[in-house]
Design an enzyme around this catalytic site. Sequence first.
Site, mmCIF file in Angstrom:
data_model
loop_
_atom_site.group_PDB
_atom_site.id
_atom_site.type_symbol
_atom_site.label_atom_id
_atom_site.label_comp_id
_atom_site.label_asym_id
_atom_site.label_seq_id
_atom_site.Cartn_x
_atom_site.Cartn_y
_atom_site.Cartn_z
ATOM 1 N N ASN A 170 -5.006 40.239 -28.055
ATOM 2 C CA ASN A 170 -5.816 40.217 -29.542
ATOM 3 C C ASN A 170 -5.864 41.761 -30.227
ATOM 4 O OD1 ASN A 170 -8.019 39.203 -31.636
ATOM 5 N ND2 ASN A 170 -8.970 41.075 -30.724
ATOM 6 N N ASP B 83 -6.855 45.392 -33.863
ATOM 7 C CA ASP B 83 -6.305 44.299 -33.743
ATOM 8 C C ASP B 83 -4.708 44.154 -34.145
ATOM 9 O OD1 ASP B 83 -8.982 43.857 -33.508
ATOM 10 O OD2 ASP B 83 -8.766 41.786 -34.083
ATOM 11 N N ASP C 243 -8.210 36.922 -22.814
ATOM 12 C CA ASP C 243 -9.109 37.537 -23.263
ATOM 13 C C ASP C 243 -9.276 37.426 -24.613
ATOM 14 O OD1 ASP C 243 -11.036 39.732 -22.935
ATOM 15 O OD2 ASP C 243 -9.951 40.437 -24.521
ATOM 16 N N HIS D 131 -10.550 35.093 -30.983
ATOM 17 C CA HIS D 131 -10.669 36.188 -31.994
ATOM 18 C C HIS D 131 -9.043 36.594 -32.553
ATOM 19 C CE1 HIS D 131 -14.868 36.645 -31.950
ATOM 20 N NE2 HIS D 131 -14.590 36.875 -30.662
ATOM 21 N N GLU E 225 -10.887 32.619 -22.709
ATOM 22 C CA GLU E 225 -12.014 33.026 -22.903
ATOM 23 C C GLU E 225 -12.503 32.652 -24.271
ATOM 24 O OE1 GLU E 225 -14.860 37.124 -22.955
ATOM 25 O OE2 GLU E 225 -12.935 37.084 -23.749
#
Length: 555
Positions: A163, A227, A257, A261, A301
């Site tokens: 991410n 990001d 992870d 997002h 996740e």
Amino acid sequence: MTWKNAVRSTLAVLLAGTVIAGCSDNGNSTESPAQSTNSPKTNATESNQPSSDTSVIDEQPSSVYYEIFVRAFADSNDDGIGDLNGLINKLDYLNDGDPSTDTDLGVEGIWLMPVNDSPSYHGYDVSDYYNIDPDYGTVEDMKRLMDEAHKRGIKIIMDLVVNHSSVEHPWFVDSATGKDSKYRDWYVWAEDQGREPNGASATNGGDAWHRNNDSHYMGVFWGGMPDLNFDNPDVRAEMIKIAKFWLDQGLDGFRIDAAKHIYEDLQTDRNGDTTEKNVLWWQEFRTALQAVKKDVYLIGEVAENSPVPVAPYLNGGFDSGFNFGLAQNLLSVAGKEEDSNLANSLSRTHGMFSEVSGGQFVDAPFLSNHDQNRTMSVLRGNVDHARMAAAMLLTMPGNPFLYYGEEIGMFGQKPDEAIREPFIWNAGAKAGNGQTSWTPSQFNIDNPPSVEAQQKDPNSLLSHYKKLIRIRASHAALRDGAIEGFETSNGAVVGFYRMTQAEKVLVLHNLSKDPQEVVIAGDSGMKEMIEALKEGSSFQDGKVKLPPYSSVILK
């Protein structure tokens, strides 16, 4: 049906009212999927009679995984910092590869927290995706770890943090030089996209934007983690290339992870369209990796207590999503010594996951991880409650994940460093035998007893975990089976069936400090008690007697 249409179909099903609202014991609102009449799993029941229709059984072949923070686990060169060679030296503690011995824990998989090069102690801001943190070793050390683990029947997965990168990654350093940079569009710059640099982060509610010279870049976790821009196909291609590189070295899969997002950056991004974009990317990622390793294991996740937001990611993206809601419920049930319809709720959740994934999902139950207060601290040091939490976890379907030190009762409460303290090999955590000292211990100075002490004690928490894992491995229904609720008519006892096509067992857990009795119907099919974790347990004349804080398995 295309991937995109499949995702939209999945989201439509979830939004069409397939969930019912409930309330957990701790007063937090939760959601549980309703029983669907056409679900592959329609076997939850309020009676204590097992379903006779074996066609509904959705098996979940499983392995027990162990999460390791390498820095805290085992040191091979006496610098106080855990490393890959230290872990190699301790593999026999986790699994010696010989099923006839009982000195090892018996786990079949290891999840490594980030081991890539990073400027931070935790590694979640990667500065080189193709290298190993020098504190931990080299790529060759990593390959040797995988080889040695595989010899013992242990799979290795590692954290893949895509991410965001570190601000020290050469991509970002170059990107920050200006609009003419080759890597400028690898990150999200507000001014380049004609956006206002404001908006609350979807991760923590803070400011998602960070100034760099005259521009602002997105970093939803913090400014040190910019990001990456997944709308750029070069970024997506590079992340696939990185993952393939590690699979080529011998890795078995990845823990992903911050999986939700990728596109869910701001609070305003919390919607179905964003979920669809996320899922489409992870489907693209999985398809590419399967060309290299068909059985690659991907676990995401998706940090949600409700199963509803997790379900779409199991549609061709991930094999598993961590079951955060179940973790919360397991600790609550163990701490309060009272069932909360745990098994029936889980059965309904699995019905949803099975329908969405075409029966291909594997659940991922756990008690705590590196981002949460440790189990023993949540349970206020009550070893009996910790034993029952472990017993429930290790008799549940799916791949159970243990956080390093959980099996010896380590304590820890945030901040993060204090829930990632050195693993305790020796009495007093004295140097030698692989003991790390990367940070001073705040919570594990006098307690719990070390591995050295607990290995010698047949009644220790470590011995309890070892016994549970061996029992799980000995029965196909416990290892690979589905779950079906069993009504005990006793709030202090959790009961459920586990079943494969060929085998069905009944699991009973007495959560309380008092002896309990459960009546088993004559047509339940249960004939004998095959496992008991505590002396004094019995099954006779249709009655099961359970000592305080005990578990039995009937067949």
